[in-house]
Enzyme design. Structure first.
Site, short mmCIF file in Angstrom:
data_model
loop_
_atom_site.label_atom_id
_atom_site.label_comp_id
_atom_site.label_asym_id
_atom_site.label_seq_id
_atom_site.Cartn_x
_atom_site.Cartn_y
_atom_site.Cartn_z
N LYS A 1 -48.77 -57.09 54.75
CA LYS A 1 -50.19 -57.42 54.87
C LYS A 1 -50.31 -58.91 55.19
O LYS A 1 -50.17 -59.76 54.33
CB LYS A 1 -50.90 -57.10 53.55
CG LYS A 1 -52.36 -56.72 53.66
CD LYS A 1 -53.30 -57.80 54.10
CE LYS A 1 -53.67 -58.82 53.08
NZ LYS A 1 -54.42 -59.95 53.70
N GLY B 1 -48.62 -67.26 48.28
CA GLY B 1 -50.02 -67.67 48.37
C GLY B 1 -50.42 -68.47 47.15
O GLY B 1 -49.58 -69.17 46.56
N SER B 2 -51.68 -68.37 46.77
CA SER B 2 -52.21 -69.22 45.71
C SER B 2 -51.84 -68.69 44.32
O SER B 2 -51.55 -67.51 44.14
CB SER B 2 -53.72 -69.32 45.83
OG SER B 2 -54.29 -68.06 45.59
N GLU C 1 -53.38 -78.75 43.52
CA GLU C 1 -52.98 -78.60 44.91
C GLU C 1 -54.21 -78.71 45.82
O GLU C 1 -55.19 -77.99 45.65
CB GLU C 1 -52.32 -77.23 45.10
CG GLU C 1 -51.77 -77.01 46.48
CD GLU C 1 -50.99 -75.70 46.60
OE1 GLU C 1 -51.51 -74.65 46.19
OE2 GLU C 1 -49.86 -75.74 47.10
N LEU D 1 -56.75 -64.70 57.92
CA LEU D 1 -57.04 -65.88 58.74
C LEU D 1 -56.12 -65.98 59.95
O LEU D 1 -56.46 -66.61 60.95
CB LEU D 1 -56.92 -67.16 57.90
CG LEU D 1 -57.94 -67.31 56.77
CD1 LEU D 1 -57.65 -68.55 55.94
CD2 LEU D 1 -59.36 -67.34 57.31
N ASP E 1 -54.37 -69.22 66.54
CA ASP E 1 -54.83 -68.56 65.32
C ASP E 1 -54.84 -69.52 64.14
O ASP E 1 -55.71 -69.45 63.27
CB ASP E 1 -53.91 -67.36 65.03
CG ASP E 1 -54.67 -66.23 64.35
OD1 ASP E 1 -55.90 -66.35 64.19
OD2 ASP E 1 -54.03 -65.22 64.00
N GLU F 1 -44.16 -66.61 45.37
CA GLU F 1 -43.94 -67.98 45.84
C GLU F 1 -45.32 -68.61 45.92
O GLU F 1 -46.12 -68.24 46.78
CB GLU F 1 -43.23 -67.96 47.19
CG GLU F 1 -42.44 -69.23 47.43
CD GLU F 1 -43.22 -70.27 48.17
OE1 GLU F 1 -44.00 -71.01 47.50
OE2 GLU F 1 -43.08 -70.35 49.40
N SER G 1 -51.34 -64.50 40.25
CA SER G 1 -51.53 -64.04 38.88
C SER G 1 -52.19 -62.66 38.87
O SER G 1 -51.78 -61.76 38.13
CB SER G 1 -52.37 -65.06 38.12
OG SER G 1 -52.80 -64.54 36.91
N CYS H 1 -46.74 -75.25 51.08
CA CYS H 1 -46.59 -75.07 49.63
C CYS H 1 -45.70 -76.15 49.03
O CYS H 1 -45.93 -76.57 47.91
CB CYS H 1 -46.06 -73.69 49.32
SG CYS H 1 -44.59 -73.28 50.24
P1 NAI Z 1 -54.61 -66.46 48.82
O1 NAI Z 1 -53.51 -66.60 47.85
O2 NAI Z 1 -55.88 -65.89 48.29
O3 NAI Z 1 -54.14 -65.52 50.03
C1 NAI Z 1 -52.80 -65.22 50.34
C2 NAI Z 1 -52.68 -63.75 50.71
O4 NAI Z 1 -53.09 -62.95 49.61
C3 NAI Z 1 -53.55 -63.32 51.89
O5 NAI Z 1 -52.86 -62.37 52.66
C4 NAI Z 1 -54.74 -62.66 51.19
O6 NAI Z 1 -55.39 -61.72 52.00
C5 NAI Z 1 -54.08 -62.00 50.01
N1 NAI Z 1 -54.96 -61.73 48.88
C6 NAI Z 1 -56.08 -62.40 48.49
N2 NAI Z 1 -56.62 -61.85 47.40
C7 NAI Z 1 -55.84 -60.79 47.07
C8 NAI Z 1 -55.87 -59.83 46.02
N3 NAI Z 1 -56.83 -59.83 45.10
N4 NAI Z 1 -54.90 -58.90 45.99
C9 NAI Z 1 -53.93 -58.88 46.90
N5 NAI Z 1 -53.85 -59.75 47.92
C10 NAI Z 1 -54.78 -60.71 48.00
O7 NAI Z 1 -54.83 -67.82 49.53
P2 NAI Z 1 -56.08 -68.35 50.40
O8 NAI Z 1 -57.37 -67.90 49.82
O9 NAI Z 1 -55.84 -68.04 51.80
O10 NAI Z 1 -55.91 -69.92 50.18
C11 NAI Z 1 -56.37 -70.48 48.97
C12 NAI Z 1 -55.43 -71.53 48.44
O11 NAI Z 1 -54.17 -70.96 48.18
C13 NAI Z 1 -55.14 -72.68 49.37
O12 NAI Z 1 -56.12 -73.64 49.30
C14 NAI Z 1 -53.82 -73.15 48.82
O13 NAI Z 1 -54.03 -74.02 47.75
C15 NAI Z 1 -53.14 -71.91 48.34
N6 NAI Z 1 -52.17 -71.36 49.27
C16 NAI Z 1 -50.84 -71.52 49.01
C17 NAI Z 1 -49.90 -71.06 49.89
C18 NAI Z 1 -48.46 -71.23 49.65
O14 NAI Z 1 -47.66 -71.18 50.58
N7 NAI Z 1 -48.03 -71.41 48.42
C19 NAI Z 1 -50.27 -70.43 51.16
C20 NAI Z 1 -51.69 -70.25 51.32
C21 NAI Z 1 -52.57 -70.73 50.41
MG MG Z 2 -57.41 -67.82 62.79
#
Ligand code: NAI
Ligand code: MG
Length: 493
Positions: free
Chosen positions: A179, A232-233, A387, A183, A93, A254, A238, A288
């Site tokens: 949730k 996440g991001s 990042e 991906l 995955d 985080e 925010s 991260c």
């Molecule tokens: P993302 O922050 O958008 O996604 C993380 C989680 O949030 C996923 O489960 C996603 O479905 C959920 N999500 C997305 N939009 C949302 C919303 N409006 N309301 C509630 N939940 C929501 O991250 P994404 O798009 O997968 O990756 C983008 C960038 O984020 C990466 O390039 C990286 O820079 C950063 N990132 C940082 C991570 C960390 O561990 N700090 C982990 C993953 C991504």
């Molecule tokens: Mg996958």
């Protein structure tokens, strides 16, 4: 292929209300590996209601910590019993090399065991006397579960990020809606089966797969959620915080980082090379806390760069399931494109591209790229400040400690930092001056469930892991009693 087209709600597998599905892809083959249920607001509502019912009327929050701990230990054994199989699912995955997936899953099981221990301890520690300056009163402070928690997690460590939130929440006596990332939803769904087999009461853990803008947003908006935990991001964090602000939900975040690694010129070059590489290339740099900004003292700068380049070129790239592979594919086409854009940007900004960035010639499919070393990177450049979240390391020289510290701290992020020197006094001094939540000395990345994890500045709010992680899911209540038989005296004279 196994079917993953249902959601885990109230202890049962149910089809999504609107019947939607999405496909999850193996980033190595670019082929669909499973069709997965796409939850919408309707499903999230059912999941939150199940969690609410389980919290308000179910046995879980009312059980002793020892009883909850026993269930958490069964979940840990459930993960351990299926380690190789679950690790393979994770590799397919997410793309990560199998040894790293095995590592993650072992850590996930360890996380459940650790919080089982804290749940057991909670029985004796949940209530503490509070000394009051008035002996007519006695008071205690009591820790109680915060209620229904919502967890939104990313794709870089799918099962481990689930464990970091589910284990402490359940240990505290909370119920939860999880949730996973769209991906990498598969191992989180397996956690549903493992929890059911561990006889976790219905409704305590609910798992809704789906997109961030549907399922994720619905969860962060839901008034039935008391606490939201997100990894996440920064932009999504925010958004979640703004949504949560409407009804004053407790949030912990985080987020990303651009963590510095300061290497002084008395360091062993071979050790520095290995930790620099591990710090940015493990998990394809999708970490991260990755130490993506490396500051090397002038005296060893060129020599270190040369040795680093030699080793980086030797990194074996390929399927995560292949023996000896250190670097798998990037998680998705979208993330691959983002990293490639960053690469183009770095070149345009004039950074010296020492090695990497291309597609390895022997790999015909998959989101593979050779690991990248950028040298002489300007402090003002985008690639130094933002990042990238991929296998790209940015390096620049520094002259002295003061300059290194100023440069390291000059960032809107503050998740992690690392420092390397044979002079341990200097390491301690620098570690204390770094504005980051996690500082590694003479290493980078090793993570322990016992120690606090989280960021300064825009890298987040709150701490996970250790006792800090448990406190995320606890409220504190004071219970104060009037012990005197004399009237209070407000109006009785
Ligand atoms: P993302 O922050 O958008 O996604 C993380 C989680 O949030 C996923 O489960 C996603 O479905 C959920 N999500 C997305 N939009 C949302 C919303 N409006 N309301 C509630 N939940 C929501 O991250 P994404 O798009 O997968 O990756 C983008 C960038 O984020 C990466 O390039 C990286 O820079 C950063 N990132 C940082 C991570 C960390 O561990 N700090 C982990 C993953 C991504
Ligand atoms: Mg996958």
């Amino acid at each position: 292929m196994k079917s993953y087209d249902q959601l885990f709600i109230n202890g049962r597998w149910v089809s999504p209300v609107k019947g939607g599905t999405f496909e999850t892809i193996d980033p190595c083959t670019e082929r669909v590996i499973a069709s997965v249920a796409a939850a919408t607001a309707e499903d999230v509502d059912l999941a939150v209601k199940a969690a609410r019912e389980a919290f308000d009327h179910g046995p879980w929050p009312r059980m002793s910590g020892a009883e909850r701990g026993a269930v958490l230990r069964k979940i840990a054994s459930g993960i351990r019993a299926r380690l190789p199989e679950l690790a393979e699912v994770e590799v397919r995955d997410n793309g990560k090399p199998l040894p790293e997936a095995l590592w993650d899953l072992g850590d996930a099981a360890g996380c459940f065991e650790f919080y089982a221990g804290l749940a057991e301890e909670l029985d004796g520690k949940a209530e503490n006397a509070v000394a009051l300056p008035d002996d007519r009163f006695s008071s205690i402070a009591r820790k109680e579960p915060v209620g229904v928690a919502g967890a939104i997690i990313p794709w870089n460590f799918p099962m481990l990020m689930a464990a970091w939130k589910v284990a402490p929440a359940l240990a505290a006596g909370c119920t939860m809606v999880l949730k996973p990332s769209e991906l990498t939803p598969l191992t989180a769904l397996e956690l549903g089966n493992i929890a059911a087999a561990a006889e976790l009461p219905a409704g305590v853990l609910n798992i809704v797969t789906g997109f961030g803008t549907d399922a994720g947003a619905a969860l962060s908006e839901h008034p039935g959620i008391d606490k939201l935990a997100f990894t996440g991001s920064v932009p999504t964090g925010s958004k979640i915080m703004q949504t949560a602000a409407r009804d004053i939900k407790n949030v912990s975040l985080e987020l990303g980082g651009k963590s510095p690694f300061i290497v002084f010129d008395d360091s062993d070059i071979e050790a520095a090379v290995e930790w620099i590489m591990f710090g940015i290339f493990w998990n394809q740099g999708q970490v991260c806390s990755a130490t993506s900004r490396v500051l090397v003292q002038r005296g060893i700068y060129e020599r270190l760069l040369e040795r680093l380049t030699d080793e980086v070129r030797k990194i074996r790239i390929g399927s995560g399931l292949e023996d000896g592979v250190l670097l798998g594919p990037i998680v998705s086409r979208g993330q691959y494109d983002k990293v490639q854009e960053a690469l183009a940007r770095g070149k345009l900004e004039g950074a010296r591209l020492v090695t990497g960035g291309g597609r390895p010639a022997h790999l015909k499919t998959g989101y593979f790229m050779e690991p990248v070393v950028f040298a002489d990177v300007a402090e003002t450049s985008w690639i130094w400040r933002e990042e990238i979240f991929g296998p790209v390391v940015c390096i620049r020289p520094f002259e002295d400690e003061a300059q290194a510290l100023r440069s390291a701290n000059d960032s809107r992020f503050g998740l992690a930092a690392a420092v390397m020197s044979k002079d341990l006094e200097r390491c301690d001094r620098v570690a204390r001056a770094l504005r980051a939540g996690i500082v590694w000395i003479n290493c980078s990345q090793p993570t322990f469930t016992e120690a606090p994890w989280g960021g300064y500045k825009q890298s987040g709010i709150g701490r996970e892991l250790g006792e800090w992680g448990l406190n995320n899911y606890l409220e504190t209540k004071q219970i104060t009693r009037y012990d005197s038989d004399k009237p209070w005296g407000w109006y009785i004279k």
